[in-house]
Design a protein around this motif. Structure first.
Motif, PDB file in Angstrom:
ATOM      1  N   GLN A  43       7.059   3.222  -1.980  1.00 43.13           N
ATOM      2  CA  GLN A  43       6.470   4.551  -1.880  1.00 43.13           C
ATOM      3  C   GLN A  43       7.273   5.559  -2.715  1.00 43.13           C
ATOM      4  O   GLN A  43       6.698   6.441  -3.360  1.00 43.13           O
TER       5      GLN A  43
ATOM      6  N   ALA B 262      -4.816   6.149  -0.919  1.00 45.64           N
ATOM      7  CA  ALA B 262      -4.215   4.824  -0.822  1.00 45.64           C
ATOM      8  C   ALA B 262      -4.423   4.024  -2.106  1.00 45.64           C
ATOM      9  O   ALA B 262      -5.520   3.982  -2.670  1.00 45.64           O
ATOM     10  N   ALA B 263      -3.344   3.398  -2.553  1.00 42.31           N
ATOM     11  CA  ALA B 263      -3.382   2.481  -3.686  1.00 42.31           C
ATOM     12  C   ALA B 263      -2.378   1.374  -3.396  1.00 42.31           C
ATOM     13  O   ALA B 263      -1.623   1.449  -2.419  1.00 42.31           O
ATOM     14  N   LYS B 264      -2.366   0.339  -4.212  1.00 39.37           N
ATOM     15  CA  LYS B 264      -1.391  -0.736  -4.057  1.00 39.37           C
ATOM     16  C   LYS B 264      -0.519  -0.823  -5.307  1.00 39.37           C
ATOM     17  O   LYS B 264      -1.004  -0.726  -6.433  1.00 39.37           O
TER      18      LYS B 264
ATOM     19  N   TRP C 133      -7.209   3.065  -7.223  1.00 36.18           N
ATOM     20  CA  TRP C 133      -7.215   3.450  -5.818  1.00 36.18           C
ATOM     21  C   TRP C 133      -8.114   2.529  -5.000  1.00 36.18           C
ATOM     22  O   TRP C 133      -9.158   2.062  -5.477  1.00 36.18           O
ATOM     23  N   LEU C 134      -7.694   2.271  -3.782  1.00 36.36           N
ATOM     24  CA  LEU C 134      -8.430   1.329  -2.942  1.00 36.36           C
ATOM     25  C   LEU C 134      -9.851   1.805  -2.676  1.00 36.36           C
ATOM     26  O   LEU C 134     -10.763   0.988  -2.542  1.00 36.36           O
TER      27      LEU C 134
ATOM     28  N   GLU D 170       0.846  -1.197   0.000  1.00 32.03           N
ATOM     29  CA  GLU D 170       0.000   0.000   0.000  1.00 32.03           C
ATOM     30  C   GLU D 170       0.881   1.247   0.000  1.00 32.03           C
ATOM     31  O   GLU D 170       1.840   1.353   0.766  1.00 32.03           O
TER      32      GLU D 170
ATOM     33  N   THR E 228       0.778   5.782  -0.785  1.00 32.61           N
ATOM     34  CA  THR E 228      -0.023   6.992  -0.978  1.00 32.61           C
ATOM     35  C   THR E 228       0.286   7.523  -2.368  1.00 32.61           C
ATOM     36  O   THR E 228       1.447   7.805  -2.695  1.00 32.61           O
TER      37      THR E 228
END
Length: 337
Positions: A265, A209-211, A289-290, A202, A204
């Motif tokens: 990140q 938040a995204a993966k 995006w989550l 995960e 930013t």
């Protein structure tokens, strides 16, 4: 039947588009892109929803203009890809002009090995062909097995014809092979801006938040290879532009997982800087995006994807894999072609 039709259409593209005069192919790509954009289908709406994350202050009119330019950029990728096997070595050598090339050259000269991480921007197949042709450097990547198998074979043969070593995605075995290539001082290139599997890290990304896949950072941590993000974009010329970002250093403290999280990140930050400068060349036509993936009924999705997410689901699930993104290079773009 659907799989055979998909394979036949791709075969037709590779067989016919590469024979067209370049101005005709360019116009055809723009016409196809504009027709898709005017239909306002799920892929176009998803692209605009993603662009709204990148440019939160953009008006609907600006987002519409950007999505049209984005679809044209996306079709330029496909038209170039269909035509690349027919390009001369000289044409390939003059088709890409990256900034910061010294980072890559110095990294390869160090003998440590280099991991290149790319987002879905521009044409990474062209960039790869340029590396093997202009720099004379072979590299290794990973491809997800597609259905039908004949389509997977087409993509593998296409990329191998451009000078790439293509490994089938098969759990941890691909990771081991990539690690060996890096320890021998080699180059590994992985698409790395979207991972929805349980092994994704995960991050930013544009404030949310995204993966993203753990593979590029984990390879660097485990082998000592240099990790370099690369972003790509088009201008108004026939030459694709790009930037090789400075290497991301392995943190001095923390567990392997903690180090990989910090480095991933930093990959996301480098991707964001390139995408913010050239949003029309980011070909993200899927949910990322989550918040858009949250199944709760009280959470808005930000637009529908429909079939756009379907083939991408083939790439989820395996633990410890090196590059969930590279496996999606074909499956995501195949879904939207």
């Amino acid at each position: 039947m659907k799989e055979r039709l998909t394979d036949a259409l791709y075969g037709l593209g590779w067989a016919t588009v590469k024979k067209l005069p370049e101005p005709v192919a360019v116009r055809l790509g723009q016409q196809i892109a504009d027709a898709a954009w005017r239909r306002r289908g799920k892929s176009v709406l998803r692209l605009e929803a993603n662009l709204a994350r990148v440019l939160p202050d953009a008006s609907p009119e600006r987002l519409a203009r950007l999505s049209r330019a984005g679809m044209r950029s996306y079709m330029r990728y496909w038209m170039e890809s269909f035509r690349l096997p027919a390009w001369s070595a000289e044409r390939i050598r003059t088709a890409f002009a990256p900034e910061g090339l010294h980072h890559l050259e110095e990294g390869l000269a160090s003998g440590r090995g280099v991991v290149i991480a790319l987002p879905h921007m521009g044409n990474y197949d062209l960039a790869g062909a340029w590396v093997t042709t202009r720099l004379g450097v072979p590299f290794t990547t990973v491809a997800e097995r597609l259905k039908p198998e004949t389509l997977y074979d087409r993509f593998v043969a296409y990329r191998e014809g451009l000078g790439m070593e293509v490994l089938p995605h098969a759990g941890g075995s691909a990771f081991g092979t990539l690690a060996r290539r890096l320890r021998a001082g080699g180059l590994v290139c992985l698409v790395a801006d979207r991972d929805l599997s349980s092994s994704g890290i995960e991050v930013t990304f544009f404030g949310e938040a995204a993966k993203m896949p753990a593979g590029p950072a984990m390879l660097a941590v485990q082998t000592g290879a240099l990790l370099m993000p690369v972003t790509l974009w088009y201008d108004r010329s026939p030459v694709m532009q790009g930037r090789v970002h400075a290497p991301i250093e392995v943190p001095g403290e923390g567990t392997r997982a903690e180090k990989a999280a910090v480095m991933t990140q930093r990959i996301a930050d480098a991707f964001a800087s390139g995408i913010a400068e050239h949003p029309q060349d980011w070909h993200m036509l899927q949910r990322l995006w989550l918040a858009d993936l949250d199944p709760r009924p009280d959470r808005p999705s930000g637009g529908a994807d429909g079939a756009a997410d379907g083939p991408a689901q083939e790439t989820q699930g395996a633990q410890g894999t090196p590059d969930r993104g590279a496996g999606r290079a074909e499956s995501d773009r195949r879904a939207e072609a």
